[in-house]
Design a protein around this motif. Structure first.
Motif, PDB file in Angstrom:
ATOM      1  N   LEU A  44      -0.117 -10.388   7.018  1.00  0.00           N
ATOM      2  CA  LEU A  44      -0.927  -9.206   6.752  1.00  0.00           C
ATOM      3  C   LEU A  44      -2.398  -9.582   6.654  1.00  0.00           C
ATOM      4  N   GLU A 101      12.260  -9.474   6.319  1.00  0.00           N
ATOM      5  CA  GLU A 101      11.925  -8.132   5.857  1.00  0.00           C
ATOM      6  C   GLU A 101      12.585  -7.843   4.517  1.00  0.00           C
ATOM      7  N   THR A 157      -0.873   2.735   3.550  1.00  0.00           N
ATOM      8  CA  THR A 157      -0.275   2.553   4.862  1.00  0.00           C
ATOM      9  C   THR A 157      -0.790   1.290   5.521  1.00  0.00           C
ATOM     10  N   LEU A 158      -2.066   1.014   5.297  1.00  0.00           N
ATOM     11  CA  LEU A 158      -2.695  -0.158   5.909  1.00  0.00           C
ATOM     12  C   LEU A 158      -1.990  -1.450   5.500  1.00  0.00           C
ATOM     13  N   ARG A 203      -8.517  -7.169  12.423  1.00  0.00           N
ATOM     14  CA  ARG A 203      -8.733  -5.754  12.652  1.00  0.00           C
ATOM     15  C   ARG A 203     -10.012  -5.255  12.010  1.00  0.00           C
ATOM     16  N   ARG A 245       0.390  -6.782  -2.136  1.00  0.00           N
ATOM     17  CA  ARG A 245      -0.141  -5.863  -1.132  1.00  0.00           C
ATOM     18  C   ARG A 245      -1.021  -4.799  -1.781  1.00  0.00           C
ATOM     19  N   LEU A 278      -5.286  -8.198   9.108  1.00  0.00           N
ATOM     20  CA  LEU A 278      -6.391  -7.412   8.550  1.00  0.00           C
ATOM     21  C   LEU A 278      -7.728  -8.015   8.932  1.00  0.00           C
TER      22      LEU A 278
END
Lengths: 301, 672
Positions: free
Chosen positions: B532, B268, B475-476, B539, B498, B536
């Protein structure tokens, strides 16, 4: 990573959304937060106020002659003194300032805008657009500007013809910058963010105005500030030779030209005009610097 | 054995900003020390300090001893005498390490003559010997060539030849293979090993690639925020790491082998800025094992084993999830391919003219960048397009993105043939097909706020009030909504990528084209972006066309993969099928060239080394394009069999359930 936060965002955005932090807003905010920007803008605004409101508080207009006071130093009736003809220097200076401020600023803006648009279009589109625009640029570059302005100056004479004068001035100031802009646009069009915009389906003309020109803004702003003084000075020299602004109308140029003859023994005929010119150019430079910093995200801190 | 180079408590500061804060290590003759760290960890500055090559503004303290002789503070004349003789250096970029206007033979001869009193002729002979040693074919002839006439790999060989010209005691290699393709990297690493055997020098290998270190180094030093955080033997570091940062690094690298199927665990956050270090352990803000005591003071290096030291107060609790220890690999269930085809490419060809002349351009040749490529991509699928530089993968990508009619062949995007596209349809496809670029620095307009960047696609396609969607997008992709007012330069590389992904997702596209999406990022950041992208896709039901040169990354993201070589597809098919048992000799070589971050396996693997460089796409070989470098063609085939390779260009044949190879003599082989 935490995709569940998406729902959170939806909830969040049902409420009040903060004002969209778009470029115009951010740049304006940063401009007015910088000391340079504040001072420059205030001084420039004051100059305009002085030029256009100042004459209302004076009994004399720029055409009036006071036959009781020839070449008098500043006094309570003539704040900046008088000329040999009995004309009021204060009235003349402000009248000249009206002309010079408008002509100088407008000519600079027009010429820089022209340089940016022509250069960016030529560099971004290449091919025939580039060839035609470069040809026009080169043609104007080889024409003797001063001569043409001098020949055409009778056209600017009449009242209300000053916009033509501004356009003519601007027409001979933009070429060199446009060539620089073209070169930079050529290298810029290969950059990935321009490609990204293209693949996104942004129309080409909009890419030029949204991506290419803003990325050259540092250059353009510096150019515009320099052009303000260049335009005022060109106008000055034209007027000096009797072209451009014609009597009885006056400009900074004609005033400085006349005043310089009497400056040694009647300094008030020269120093007020010269001082105001210097302050104007200084304010424009301050505004330019602040604007450049405001546009440039790297200039912070 | 006494160490040849000993560095103790070395610190470097630029002004008030510390870049290196207390580095100590020693290398013995013949030993390879790997220095690993992310960008900004101070690993390159350390080596520059050892060489005495720092700019004048740098303040250096501590001690660097070469054969017991102190180098810090030594006069410039003495430093010049040992530089290039006792210590030499191999740089990352082989193009800028050579002077473009001198012949390479003369440059090596010069390196010899600076330190040895020999005649010009002797030096040149020595130079040719060195060129032969590093594997340059026809060395006498090539010594007369200029650097630009060499390929990247060959140039790096020349640089290595210069580095070993004076039999140095220490060779410092600063990311020597980072700029090279994997098959070339394998060649250059071989050359380095050979050079080391020949000179018996100690090598300091600075790199961010844990795979290269696993196969090459004896000891490893892990650096973080200007300090070593773990030092030890290569096996200790990889199998028994005691510092959470090392564990994190090992868990965040994608791997080509089966073990690599596990989800990546990103570290992180971002490395701390050197002028704003946290009060205690510099890794504490990102550490999953952080306790309050971590913030009290910076931990020293604890002795945690024989020759193994780690800077963590909880070192005895650190559980290595190193290779071989984690849960059994979870094979991806081979999904049935989707019904709808989102992208279909058939026989795509793209040539570029080679022009000569300044005023009158005339055509002197043709570069066949893409010569008949075909593949399809179904809904919800990821196709990885891999290949080395010059393989034509980027050209293929631009052809698709341009949406213009191709020179030959056809491109069908979302059911529309690009040959028959009207203006409106093209705009419609632009909406459904979006790109993520390689360099997150260059792909975002530096003069735009994040809000404007994300709003651009929305405005272009007619959404007038993008504010809310922008917040959603941020936010996504795991960024804060308040970041919208900032400029791209205020973000780190991973965050910028990002933003790039968020921009691509703004219009809810169906097809996302990813052009090397993580290759510009550090490993610890890379993992987060890979995860990510994975999340994605699941999703939002996206299809990805992924172009990459890193096969480990591709294995992680892709469902199917197409391997390109010199403008054609060599092998195409389902990811696991190809990685487990590649059929085309090129795929086999490519996969075997990728270093594994696992010392034991890496050292026991048999590597298929390719000879030479990629042939020029302006003049490709007849028949099979790979035959000039093909190990099978060279070693296994009979003359009779070879004639087929020379005469007939192989087409992709379906050889397995979902695996096809363009080779006349394809057979499965396990290489990873």
């Amino acid at each position: 990573m935490t995709l569940s936060e998406e729902e959170l965002a939806e909830e969040l955005s049902d409420g009040v959304m903060p004002k969209a932090p778009s470029r115009a807003r951010v740049v304006a905010g940063r401009f007015f937060r910088s000391r340079q920007g504040q001072v420059g803008f205030a001084v420039l605004a004051l100059m305009f106020l002085l030029a256009f409101v100042g004459p209302l508080f004076n009994r004399w207009t720029y055409t009036d002659k006071d036959f009781t006071a020839f070449l008098q130093p500043p006094s309570s009736s003539h704040w900046f003194g008088t000329l040999q003809t009995g004309a009021d220097v204060y009235a003349l200076t402000l009248r000249g300032m009206q002309k010079s401020l408008v002509v100088g600023l407008l000519a600079a803006l027009v010429s820089t805008a022209l340089a940016a648009v022509v250069g960016a279009f030529a560099g971004y589109f290449r091919g025939w657009t580039d060839r035609v625009l470069s040809w026009v640029t080169n043609l104007l570059l080889v024409l003797p500007a001063f001569l043409i302005l001098a020949i055409m100056s009778p056209l600017f004479g009449g009242a209300g013809r000053w916009p033509l004068f501004v356009i003519m001035l601007a027409l001979f100031l933009w070429m060199v910058t446009s060539k620089i802009v073209r070169g930079m646009a050529i290298s810029l069009r290969e950059r990935e963010f321009i490609q990204a915009a293209r693949y996104m389906g942004v129309p080409p003309a909009r890419i030029v105005f949204r991506h290419v020109i803003p990325n050259l803004s540092s250059l353009l702003i510096v150019d515009a500030t320099l052009n303000v003084s260049a335009a005022i000075l060109t106008e000055t020299s034209l007027s000096y030779f009797g072209f451009g602004i014609q009597p009885p109308d006056v400009s900074f140029g004609t005033l400085i030209a006349d005043g310089s003859k009497t400056a040694t023994y009647a300094p008030w005929t020269f120093w007020f005009v010269a001082g105001l010119l210097v302050v104007t150019v200084l304010a424009v430079n301050l505004v330019g610097d602040a604007l450049r910093d405001a546009f440039d995200p790297a200039a912070r801190r | 054995m006494t160490p040849v180079l000993e560095v103790s408590d070395l610190t470097v500061a630029f002004g008030d900003v510390p870049a290196v804060r207390g580095v100590s290590y020693a290398v013995r003759p013949g030993e390879v020390l790997g220095i690993v760290g992310e960008s900004g960890s101070g690993k390159s500055v350390t080596s520059a300090a050892v060489m005495g090559l720092l700019p004048p503004g740098a303040r250096v303290t501590g001690s660097v001893r070469l054969h017991g002789k102190e180098l810090i503070g030594a006069p410039e004349r003495e430093l010049t005498a040992f530089r290039g003789k006792a210590i030499s250096m191999v740089f990352q970029d082989p193009l800028s390490a050579l002077t473009p206007v001198y012949r390479v033979g003369d440059q090596i001869a010069e390196a010899v003559r600076v330190h040895q009193r020999v005649s010009k002729e002797t030096a040149l002979v020595k130079a040719i010997e060195l060129l032969e040693l590093v594997g340059i074919p026809r060395p006498a002839e090539r010594a007369l060539a200029f650097p630009h006439e060499f390929s990247g790999g060959m140039r790096q060989r020349v640089v290595i030849a210069m580095a070993i010209a004076n039999d140095p005691d220490v060779i410092i290699c600063d990311e020597p293979t980072t700029a090279l393709d994997v098959t070339i990297q394998a060649q250059v690493l071989e050359v380095l090993k050979k050079a080391q055997r020949k000179t018996g020098a100690a090598i300091i290998m600075i790199t961010h690639d844990l795979g290269v270190v696993a196969g090459f180094a004896d000891r490893v030093l892990v650096m973080y925020a200007g300090r070593p955080v773990e030092v030890g033997d290569v096996e200790d570091i990889y199998y028994r790491p005691r510092m959470p940062y090392t564990v994190g690094l090992l868990n965040s690298i994608p791997r080509v082998d089966r073990d690599g199927r596990r989800p990546l665990v990103p570290i992180e956050g971002n490395p701390p800025a050197p002028d704003a270090l946290p009060p205690g352990c510099p890794f504490a803000p990102r550490c999953p094992m952080k306790i309050d005591a971590c913030d009290e003071r910076e931990p020293p290096l604890f002795e945690v084993g024989a020759g193994h030291r780690a800077a963590c107060i909880r070192w005895d609790e650190v559980h290595p999830h190193g290779p071989g220890r984690h849960e059994a690999a979870r094979p991806r269930e081979p999904r049935a391919r989707g019904e709808r085809t989102v992208l279909e490419v058939h026989g795509l060809v793209k040539d570029y003219p080679l022009l000569k002349g300044a005023v009158f351009k005339r055509r002197v040749g043709t570069v066949h960048a893409v010569a008949g490529v075909g593949f399809d991509l179904r809904q919800g699928e990821t196709l990885g397009l891999v290949g080395e530089s010059g393989s034509g993968k980027t050209t293929t990508l631009t052809q698709i993105l341009e949406l213009a009619p191709p020179q030959a062949g056809s491109i069908v995007v979302l059911g529309h043939d690009t040959c028959r596209l009207g203006r409106r349809e093209r705009a419609g496809i632009r909406r459904d097909m979006q790109v993520v670029f390689q360099d997150p620095m260059a792909s975002l307009d530096p003069r735009m706020t994040v809000h404007d960047i994300l709003a651009e696609p929305l405005r272009t396609h007619g959404r007038s009030r993008p504010g809310r969607r922008v917040a959603e997008l941020l936010t996504l992709v795991g960024l804060d909504v308040s970041h919208a007012a900032r400029y791209p330069q205020d973000f780190s590389g991973g965050q910028r990528q990002r933003i790039g992904i968020a921009r691509a997702l703004a219009l809810e596209p169906r097809l996302l084209v990813l052009d090397e999406p993580v290759s510009a990022l550090d490993v610890s950041i890379q993992a987060g972006v890979i995860n990510l992208l994975d999340a994605l896709k699941a999703r939002l039901g996206l299809s990805y066309l992924l172009v990459a040169h890193d096969l480990a990354v591709v294995r992680h993201i892709a469902d199917r993969i197409a391997v390109m070589y010199l403008g054609r597809i060599a092998e195409i098919g389902q990811v696991d099928a190809i990685y487990d048992a590649p059929m085309h000799p090129y795929t086999q070589a490519l996969l075997s060239a990728i270093p594994l971050p696992d010392p034991r396996r890496e050292r026991s693997r048999r590597r298929i080394l390719l000879e030479g460089d990629l042939p020029s796409p302006a003049n490709p070989p007849t028949g099979c394009r790979f035959r000039t470098r093909c190990p099978k063609f060279r070693a296994e085939l009979t003359d009779e069999e070879r004639s087929l390779c020379v005469d007939v260009e192989p087409e992709v044949r379906l050889l397995g359930e979902d695996q096809g190879a363009a080779c006349h003599y394809a057979e499965r082989r396990e290489v990873v």
